[in-house]
Design an enzyme around this catalytic site. Structure first.
Site, PDB file in Angstrom:
ATOM      1  N   GLY A  76      -5.399  -1.217  -8.554  1.00 55.05           N
ATOM      2  CA  GLY A  76      -5.476  -1.249  -7.090  1.00 55.05           C
ATOM      3  C   GLY A  76      -5.900   0.079  -6.489  1.00 55.05           C
ATOM      4  N   GLU A  77      -5.294   1.150  -6.950  1.00 62.59           N
ATOM      5  CA  GLU A  77      -5.526   2.422  -6.274  1.00 62.59           C
ATOM      6  C   GLU A  77      -6.842   3.070  -6.712  1.00 62.59           C
ATOM      7  OE1 GLU A  77      -2.171   3.883  -4.721  1.00 62.59           O
ATOM      8  OE2 GLU A  77      -0.799   2.631  -5.836  1.00 62.59           O
ATOM      9  N   PHE A 106       0.816  -1.227   0.000  1.00 65.35           N
ATOM     10  CA  PHE A 106       0.000   0.000   0.000  1.00 65.35           C
ATOM     11  C   PHE A 106       0.842   1.267   0.000  1.00 65.35           C
ATOM     12  CE2 PHE A 106      -1.890  -3.141   3.061  1.00 65.35           C
ATOM     13  CZ  PHE A 106      -2.659  -3.806   2.133  1.00 65.35           C
ATOM     14  N   GLN A 131      -9.143  -6.795  -5.385  1.00 67.78           N
ATOM     15  CA  GLN A 131      -8.583  -5.450  -5.286  1.00 67.78           C
ATOM     16  C   GLN A 131      -9.692  -4.414  -5.118  1.00 67.78           C
ATOM     17  OE1 GLN A 131      -5.021  -4.133  -5.589  1.00 67.78           O
ATOM     18  NE2 GLN A 131      -5.249  -6.038  -4.477  1.00 67.78           N
ATOM     19  N   GLY A 146      -0.011  -9.537  -2.307  1.00 69.82           N
ATOM     20  CA  GLY A 146      -1.398  -9.945  -2.094  1.00 69.82           C
ATOM     21  C   GLY A 146      -2.308  -9.437  -3.186  1.00 69.82           C
ATOM     22  N   LYS A 199      -4.493  -1.468 -17.736  1.00 70.36           N
ATOM     23  CA  LYS A 199      -4.163  -0.269 -16.965  1.00 70.36           C
ATOM     24  C   LYS A 199      -4.134  -0.681 -15.487  1.00 70.36           C
ATOM     25  CE  LYS A 199      -7.771   2.269 -18.643  1.00 70.36           C
ATOM     26  NZ  LYS A 199      -8.584   3.480 -18.954  1.00 70.36           N
ATOM     27  N   ARG A 213      -8.147  -3.898 -19.943  1.00 67.61           N
ATOM     28  CA  ARG A 213      -8.491  -5.317 -19.898  1.00 67.61           C
ATOM     29  C   ARG A 213      -8.175  -5.867 -18.512  1.00 67.61           C
ATOM     30  NH1 ARG A 213      -6.810 -10.398 -20.739  1.00 67.61           N
ATOM     31  NH2 ARG A 213      -4.610  -9.824 -20.735  1.00 67.61           N
ATOM     32  N   GLY A 252       2.233  -1.930 -11.397  1.00 66.60           N
ATOM     33  CA  GLY A 252       2.823  -3.273 -11.408  1.00 66.60           C
ATOM     34  C   GLY A 252       2.366  -4.111 -12.588  1.00 66.60           C
ATOM     35  N   PRO A 255      -9.436 -11.799 -13.349  1.00 62.79           N
ATOM     36  CA  PRO A 255     -10.723 -11.383 -12.771  1.00 62.79           C
ATOM     37  C   PRO A 255     -10.863 -11.683 -11.279  1.00 62.79           C
ATOM     38  CG  PRO A 255     -11.059 -12.464 -14.890  1.00 62.79           C
ATOM     39  CD  PRO A 255      -9.600 -12.615 -14.568  1.00 62.79           C
TER      40      PRO A 255
HETATM   41 MO1  MOS Z   1       0.421   2.300  -3.722  1.00 65.61          MO
HETATM   42  S1  MOS Z   1       0.637   4.117  -2.688  1.00 65.61           S
HETATM   43  O1  MOS Z   1       1.923   1.501  -3.373  1.00 65.61           O
HETATM   44  O2  MOS Z   1      -0.864   1.617  -2.764  1.00 65.61           O
END
Ligand code: MOS
Length: 716
Positions: A682-683, A234, A616, A462, A679, A606, A504, A610
């Site tokens: 996570g964030e 994170f 996430q 994770g 693309k 894409r 990533g 899934p």
């Molecule tokens: Mo990103 S700030 O490594 O969740």
């Protein structure tokens, strides 16, 4: 189409076969513990270690390192590798709360902890200033402190705002927060003839390697960092932290492996956190709701000694069609450790402010909040004039509204009730997060038994990067998932770089794609279909670049540095998008807020995996609910740092706080960014969730949240 692959490491994880940093127990392991300073700022006058040394089993008590034994590292944001520039035990200065004044090593962790508690010291204490408003802080324009982060200007936003028929002018306060990953920060370090090996959960094995080599005066080749699995990153584990060098020095002095686990309360003070930020949003629109101007002023906290840059306004400018924009960001120097990245570091606060203001604009114009957002959609990046490589925000809003049943919403605050009498509120927010990507070196080996090994410079935190790699290989070759092995998180394989900022997947998968192409060429195999059988192992190593990057970018990565690109590429701007819909229930007497359900629709290009992608999004929604209703690290005016530095005082959502989380992906490839069309995800999943919760609370109660988290007392 293959069916979605389950998480490839799920069985190993739930059966305890996966080893995290502190799980490594080399023979002869000694255990270290830290003594934190008893002041938040000042100077150590004297240290008394006799009592600590007398504890049975104690091997070493370190209070000051020898000259040249370890040097201070360089801060990540100025080209270095460390989350901050302070390294404890080098001098008598105490820069922040929780800074260690001693390291104790013993035969058992209990002896080490007991002895660490017996180290006594006297101090000269200095006063601390911990909040944006403390008189003792220093405030400076970011443009004066950091040249490259100049304030963005498009058109004459001040004049356009003044001339706007509808105006919203509001200030939003976002609190300090900590990412509290489940895995505690730790290092297991040992020396042998080859040099030093570090087992440590990290998002950035190369930074630990290069940074520790620099601290110890070693060539990088003599440092190996192993982090195959990380218990949550994170942003918290994006760089070198202070315990790695201390453990390395202790292990070298003792000639034994040393483990140092940083306890939770010391993690609160010795690693990056989300800095406090204050956002003034001035949003102008015509009577029809079309945005005419946006002004975004930010104050953001940093430490006294490192400038963690503010980069909020690059995102707030890009969510909608904004014809005139002005940003102004200031840095506030406070007494804490240096803040850092924490999940959607700039985008969560910036979009909370913008999307709260958009909700106010909806009220001011009488437009439905979804309609207002659709009306202000854009295909062009307002800051650069470039087209977005792909942008399905409108589709996210439409599909989300359908899934949620938004058409049944009555606009008046307090107008909807549940059967049990609780107030019902429905809120919406948009989300955007930059789509960055970086160079990668990827190695493949095809064996005669049909097995394929992938070496990727990635970290499995994770988020499911191993699953995404395996699923991509399966999709491109049709081979069974069980034949694919992923080697990641070990500097002995290929160069690693920071796995963060949601780049990533868009970094590693294009590398795997390119390496498979090269392998097929090498083997004279057709460009698609199954890989051929080989009589001897066939190996390729291939470099990949983000769009528009020169080949030297890869050299930087090979040398242990970073070279992320984006969101602005030569021909386009790339962002991921999402729309979140939230229903809250507010108990009318106690004003207790519960999130009853959520719907999220996400455009991340894409979807590579899934199963893990859905996880996430769930994680992002949980985090957004925490940001809206729970999480606040309380600055401590007595000692600096944070008063609630543990998981009892720092409350994150628990199961009872989390409802059904419904989600859907647009799943449209973005072919401009890379061949696979992926693309980041996570964030962006977390961005906007807190605004949707706050907008729902307003719809239920009429209370407009100008600071987070929303507390019961705000609603009484
Ligand atoms: Mo990103 S700030 O490594 O969740």
């Amino acid at each position: 189409m293959n069916p979605p692959l389950p998480r490839v490491d799920a069985l190993a994880k739930v059966t305890g076969q996966v080893r995290y940093g502190a799980d490594w127990v080399p023979p002869g392991l000694a255990h270290a513990a830290l003594t934190p300073a008893a002041i938040g700022k000042g100077r150590v006058v004297s240290v008394e270690t006799a009592e600590a040394e007398a504890v049975p089993g104690v091997l070493l008590v370190l209070t000051r390192l020898a000259e040249g034994e370890l040097t201070a590292p360089t801060f990540l944001m100025v080209g270095g590798d460390a989350f901050e520039s302070v390294q404890p035990l080098l001098d008598d200065k105490i820069a922040h709360r929780g800074q260690p004044i001693a390291l104790v090593v013993a035969e058992t962790p209990y002896a080490a902890a007991e002895a660490a508690a017996l180290v006594r010291a006297t101090y000269e204490e200095e006063p601390v200033s911990v909040t944006l408003d403390d008189p003792g802080v220093e405030v400076r324009d970011q443009a004066d402190v950091l040249g490259p982060y100049e304030d963005r200007v498009v058109g004459d936003a001040d004049a356009a705002y003044a001339a706007s028929a509808r105006r919203v002018d509001a200030v939003f306060d976002l609190p300090t927060q900590h990412p509290v990953p489940m895995e505690l920060t730790s290092s297991v370090v040992y020396w042998d003839d080859g040099g030093v090996t570090v087992h440590e959960g990290t998002q950035n094995a190369s930074a630990i390697r290069r940074g520790l080599a620099g601290q110890l005066g070693l060539p990088q080749e003599r440092v190996r960092v192993v982090a195959p699995y990380v218990g949550g990153g994170f942003g918290n584990r994006n760089s070198l932290q202070m315990q790695t060098g201390l453990a390395a020095v202790a292990a070298r002095r003792l000639g034994r492996p040393v483990k140092l686990v940083v306890p939770r309360e010391l993690m609160f003070h010795n690693s990056g956190f989300r800095p406090a930020s204050r956002h003034r949003i001035r949003l102008g629109a015509g009577p029809d709701g079309r945005i005419t101007a946006l002004l975004h002023d930010v104050d953001q906290q940093t430490s006294r000694y490192d400038v963690f840059p503010a980069s909020y306004t690059d995102t707030s400018a890009r969510v909608y069609a904004v014809p005139a924009f002005r940003a102004h960001q200031r840095i506030v120097f406070t007494d804490s450790q240096t803040p850092g990245y924490m999940r959607a570091p700039y985008e969560h606060p910036a979009v909370f402010a913008l999307e709260s203001a958009m909700d106010e604009l909806a009220s001011a114009t009488g437009l439905d909040p979804v309609e207002l957002r659709l009306l202000n959609d854009t295909e062009t990046d307002p800051l650069t004039g470039l087209p977005f490589s792909s942008r399905h925000l409108a589709e996210c809003l439409r599909r989300g509204a359908d899934r949620f049943g938004w058409a049944r919403r009555t606009p008046q605050p307090g107008s909807m009730r549940a059967d049990d009498g609780s107030l019902v509120g429905w809120g919406v927010a948009s989300a955007a997060y930059k789509a960055s990507a970086a160079p990668a070196l990827t190695r493949l080996r095809l064996d005669p038994d049909g097995g394929l090994t992938v070496w990727a410079g990635a970290h499995e935190m994770g988020q499911g990067i191993r699953t995404a790699i395996v699923e991509t290989v399966v999709g491109l070759t049709g081979m069974p998932a069980g034949l694919v092995t992923v080697e990641a998180g070990d500097t002995v394989g290929v160069p690693h770089q920071l796995t963060a900022g949601s780049w990533g997947t868009a970094t590693v998968l294009p590398g795997v794609y390119g390496a498979l192409e090269e392998l097929r060429k090498r083997l004279g195999a057709p460009p698609t279909g199954p890989l051929p059988r080989v009589a001897a192992p066939a190996e390729v190593e291939v470099g990949s670049l983000a769009p528009g990057q020169p080949p030297e970018a890869l050299d930087r990565v090979i040398a242990g540095g970073m070279a992320p690109a984006g969101p602005v590429y030569p021909d386009f701007t790339a962002y991921s998008f999402a729309a979140h819909f939230v229903e809250v229930r507010v108990e009318p007497t106690t004003r207790r807020v519960r999130v009853a359900r959520t719907v999220s629709v996400v455009d991340c290009g894409r979807v590579a995996s899934p199963v893990t992608a859905a996880s996430q999004v769930r994680g992002g929604v949980v985090w957004g609910i925490g940001a809206a209703l729970r999480e606040h690290a309380e600055p401590d005016p007595r000692f600096g740092g944070f008063a609630n530095a543990d998981l009892e005082g720092y409350t994150v959502p628990v199961n009872a706080d989390i409802p059904d989380i419904d989600l859907e992906f647009i799943d449209e490839p973005d072919p401009s960014l890379n061949a696979l069309g992926v693309k980041g995800l996570g964030e962006v999943s977390m961005v906007g969730v807190a605004a949707a919760v706050a907008n729902a609370v307003h719809h239920a109660t009429g209370y407009r949240a100008r600071r987070l988290p929303i507390r019961i007392e705000d609603l009484l």
